[in-house]
Write an enzyme that holds these catalytic residues in place. Structure first.
Site, PDB file in Angstrom:
ATOM      1  N   THR A 169     -25.067 -16.651  -6.495  1.00 25.49           N
ATOM      2  CA  THR A 169     -26.695 -15.689  -6.695  1.00 25.49           C
ATOM      3  C   THR A 169     -27.806 -16.767  -6.355  1.00 25.49           C
ATOM      4  O   THR A 169     -26.891 -18.100  -7.578  1.00 25.49           O
ATOM      5  CB  THR A 169     -26.631 -14.873  -7.933  1.00 25.49           C
ATOM      6  OG1 THR A 169     -26.188 -14.337  -7.911  1.00 25.49           O
ATOM      7  CG2 THR A 169     -27.936 -14.738  -8.064  1.00 25.49           C
TER       8      THR A 169
ATOM      9  N   HIS B 265     -33.889 -33.079  -8.832  1.00 24.14           N
ATOM     10  CA  HIS B 265     -34.470 -34.161 -10.353  1.00 24.14           C
ATOM     11  C   HIS B 265     -34.853 -35.651 -10.644  1.00 24.14           C
ATOM     12  O   HIS B 265     -34.983 -36.004 -11.180  1.00 24.14           O
ATOM     13  CB  HIS B 265     -34.012 -33.670 -11.759  1.00 24.14           C
ATOM     14  CG  HIS B 265     -32.338 -34.725 -11.356  1.00 24.14           C
ATOM     15  ND1 HIS B 265     -32.067 -35.683 -11.732  1.00 24.14           N
ATOM     16  CD2 HIS B 265     -30.910 -34.331 -10.601  1.00 24.14           C
ATOM     17  CE1 HIS B 265     -30.519 -35.713 -11.725  1.00 24.14           C
ATOM     18  NE2 HIS B 265     -30.212 -35.176 -11.187  1.00 24.14           N
TER      19      HIS B 265
ATOM     20  N   CYS C 119     -21.802 -48.278 -19.006  1.00 24.68           N
ATOM     21  CA  CYS C 119     -21.393 -47.607 -20.660  1.00 24.68           C
ATOM     22  C   CYS C 119     -21.789 -46.086 -20.549  1.00 24.68           C
ATOM     23  O   CYS C 119     -20.390 -46.084 -21.981  1.00 24.68           O
ATOM     24  CB  CYS C 119     -22.944 -47.928 -21.146  1.00 24.68           C
ATOM     25  SG  CYS C 119     -24.242 -47.461 -20.348  1.00 24.68           S
TER      26      CYS C 119
ATOM     27  N   GLY D 107     -27.224 -33.504  -6.212  1.00 21.40           N
ATOM     28  CA  GLY D 107     -27.031 -34.436  -6.073  1.00 21.40           C
ATOM     29  C   GLY D 107     -25.044 -34.429  -5.550  1.00 21.40           C
ATOM     30  O   GLY D 107     -24.748 -34.682  -4.253  1.00 21.40           O
ATOM     31  N   SER D 108     -24.730 -34.230  -6.569  1.00 27.55           N
ATOM     32  CA  SER D 108     -23.617 -34.267  -6.192  1.00 27.55           C
ATOM     33  C   SER D 108     -22.230 -33.530  -5.717  1.00 27.55           C
ATOM     34  O   SER D 108     -21.457 -33.616  -4.702  1.00 27.55           O
ATOM     35  CB  SER D 108     -22.262 -34.319  -8.172  1.00 27.55           C
ATOM     36  OG  SER D 108     -22.920 -35.482  -8.620  1.00 27.55           O
TER      37      SER D 108
END
Ligand SMILES: *Cc1c(COP(=O)(O)O)cnc(C)c1O
Length: 396
Positions: A239, A203, A327, A72-73
Site C-alpha cells: 500500500t 530525507h 563507528c 535509497g537503500s
C-alpha cells in the site's frame, strides 16, 4: 541547547515545514487506500499521480518511469538485483561498480557475488573520482550492468555521470546511478545524462524519511523486488506511503527550485570553511576534488587526531558532524571511502565531514572556525601519535 549547529546533512536533512504541511492531510483525514474504487480512496490516488508528475518534471523523466520505494537503500537493491536476475538468464553475470559506493550497493553486490555473479570494483583515484576509461575497459561481453554513484556521501565528489552513461550506451550495457546525495543538491537530468536507472531518497533533500524512488527507463522490464499487490504498475507491491510520496515530491520541487539561488552562497561558505580550517590547523588536508564536489560537503583529515573523540567534543559544543571512522558498524576500521582514495589508516581515522545546507549561516561558519581548531590542538596535546609526528618519527 542555545547554540546548535547541524552540519550533518549528508546523514539526513531537516524536513521543510511546507513539506510536512502537504503531508499532514494524508496522515489524518485523507487516509483512504489509493487502490480503493470509492472517491475517498481516489483522493489519495490523485495525490500520488500528481506527485509522480512533479517528480517527472523535476528529474526530466516520464511519469511512468517513476517507481516509489521505501528509500535509497531499497532503490539500490532493486535496481541491482533485478538487472542481475533478468540478465543472468541471458548469460550475463558480470557487474561493474566502484570501491567507494554506499553500502546499499556494495553489500548487494557482495551478496550477488556469493550467488555466482562476478563483480569488478573500479578504483577511485586520489581526487575521489572514477575514470571513464576504466569503465570502458572493465566492460566485457558478459557485463549486464554498470552502477556508479552520482556523488559520494562521504567526500562529496561528483562523478562524470553523462560520460559514463555514454560509454554504457555505446557498449549496450545498462547504467544505474545511486543519486541519493545528488538529487535536490545539484542538477540531475535523467533523460539527458544517459542514465537507465536512478535511486533517490526524500530525507536527503528536506523530505520525510522512509520514502524514495527508483527511476527506470521506459521499456526496461525487470522482476519486482517486493512481491504482493499490484501497486506501482505491479512492479513494487505494498500500500502506497501516500503522505511520504506527497512529501518527497514537494521537497524535490522546493529544493530543485531553490537550488540556483542557494548554491553560490553554499559554495562560498563551504570554501570559507575549507580554507579556514586548512589555514588554522597544521597537517590537515582536504579529501576529494576541491571543485568537483557537492556544494555543501567538506571532508578534512587532521593528522594525530581520533575522529570519534573529535565528534564527542564537537557534540559538547552543540555541533553535529560526522567522521571517517565506521563507528556505526562498531568496527575500528576507517571508512572504505577514505581508504579508497589512498589515505593511510591513521590519517583516515582523523577525518571530519561537515555537510552544510541552506540553513547554515555565516555566523555558523564563524563558530565552526572558532571552535574546531582549539579542539584539534587539545586532542593532539595528549595524542601519542601526534607526539611521534612532531618528532618526525614514523607512525602508522
Ligand atoms: C543515504 C544514502 C543511501 C540510503 O538511503 P536511505 O533512504 O537512507 O535508505 C544510499 N546511498 C547514498 C549515497 C546515501 O547517501
Amino acid at each position: 541547547m542555545d547554540r546548535f549547529i547541524y552540519a550533518d546533512n549528508a546523514a539526513t536533512t531537516r524536513i521543510y515545514p511546507e513539506v510536512l504541511e502537504k503531508m499532514m492531510p494524508f496522515l489524518t483525514e485523507q487516509y483512504g487506500n489509493p487502490s480503493s474504487l470509492y472517491s475517498f480512496g481516489q483522493n489519495a490516488r490523485q495525490a500520488i499521480d500528481e506527485a509522480r508528475d512533479t517528480v517527472a518534471e523535476c528529474m526530466n523523466c516520464r511519469f511512468d518511469e517513476v517507481f516509489f520505494t521505501s528509500g535509497g537503500s531499497e532503490a539500490d537493491n532493486w535496481a541491482i538485483r533485478m538487472t542481475a536476475e533478468a540478465l543472468a538468464k541471458k548469460g550475463k553475470k558480470h557487474i561493474v561498480s566502484s570501491v567507494f559506493e554506499h553500502h546499499a550497493v556494495l553489500h548487494t553486490l557482495k551478496a550477488l557475488e556469493k550467488q555466482g555473479f562476478e563483480i569488478t570494483l573500479l578504483p577511485v583515484y586520489e581526487n575521489g573520482l572514477v575514470r571513464v576509461e576504466d569503465v570502458r575497459n572493465a566492460i566485457r561481453p558478459d557485463t549486464s550492468l554498470v552502477t556508479i554513484m552520482f556523488a559520494n556521501n562521504e567526500i562529496g565528489t561528483i562523478q562524470p555521470i553523462p560520460e559514463i552513461g555514454a560509454v554504457c550506451r555505446e557498449k549496450g550495457v545498462l547504467f544505474h546511478t545511486d543519486a541519493v546525495q545528488a538529487v535536490g543538491h545539484i542538477p540531475v537530468d535523467f533523460a539527458g545524462m544517459n542514465i537507465d536507472m536512478l535511486s533517490m531518497s526524500a530525507h536527503k533533500f528536506h523530505g520525510p524519511k522512509g520514502v524514495g524512488a527508483l527511476l527506470i527507463r521506459r521499456g526496461l522490464r525487470f522482476p519486482s523486488l517486493i512481491e504482493g499487490g499490484a501497486q506501482e504498475k505491479g512492479r513494487r507491491a505494498g500500500t502506497e506511503n501516500t503522505a511520504g510520496i506527497v512529501g518527497l515530491a514537494h521537497a524535490l520541487k522546493m529544493t530543485c527550485s531553490e537550488m540556483e539561488k542557494i548554491t553560490p552562497s553554499l559554495i562560498e561558505r563551504r570554501d570559507r570553511l575549507i580554507n579556514g580550517l586548512l589555514e588554522r590547523v597544521e597537517r590537515s588536508r582536504l579529501n576529494g576534488d576541491p571543485v568537483k564536489r557537492l556544494p555543501g560537503n567538506l571532508n578534512i583529515s587532521f593528522e594525530g587526531v581520533e575522529g570519534e573523540s573529535l565528534l564527542l567534543l564537537l557534540d559538547d559544543k552543540g555541533i553535529c558532524a560526522s567522521s571517517g571512522s565506521a563507528c556505526t558498524s562498531g568496527s575500528l576500521d576507517p571508512s572504505h571511502v577514505l581508504l579508497s582514495i589512498g589515505l593511510p589508516h591513521a590519517i583516515a581515522h582523523g577525518s571530519l565531514r561537515l555537510t552544510i545546507s541552506g540553513d547554515t549561516t555565516d555566523e555558523d561558519v564563524d563558530t565552526l572556525l572558532e571552535v574546531i581548531p582549539p579542539i584539534i590542538n587539545r586532542l593532539r596535546s595528549f595524542s601519542p601519535v601526534w607526539e611521534k609526528i612532531t618528532k618526525g618519527e614514523h607512525y602508522e
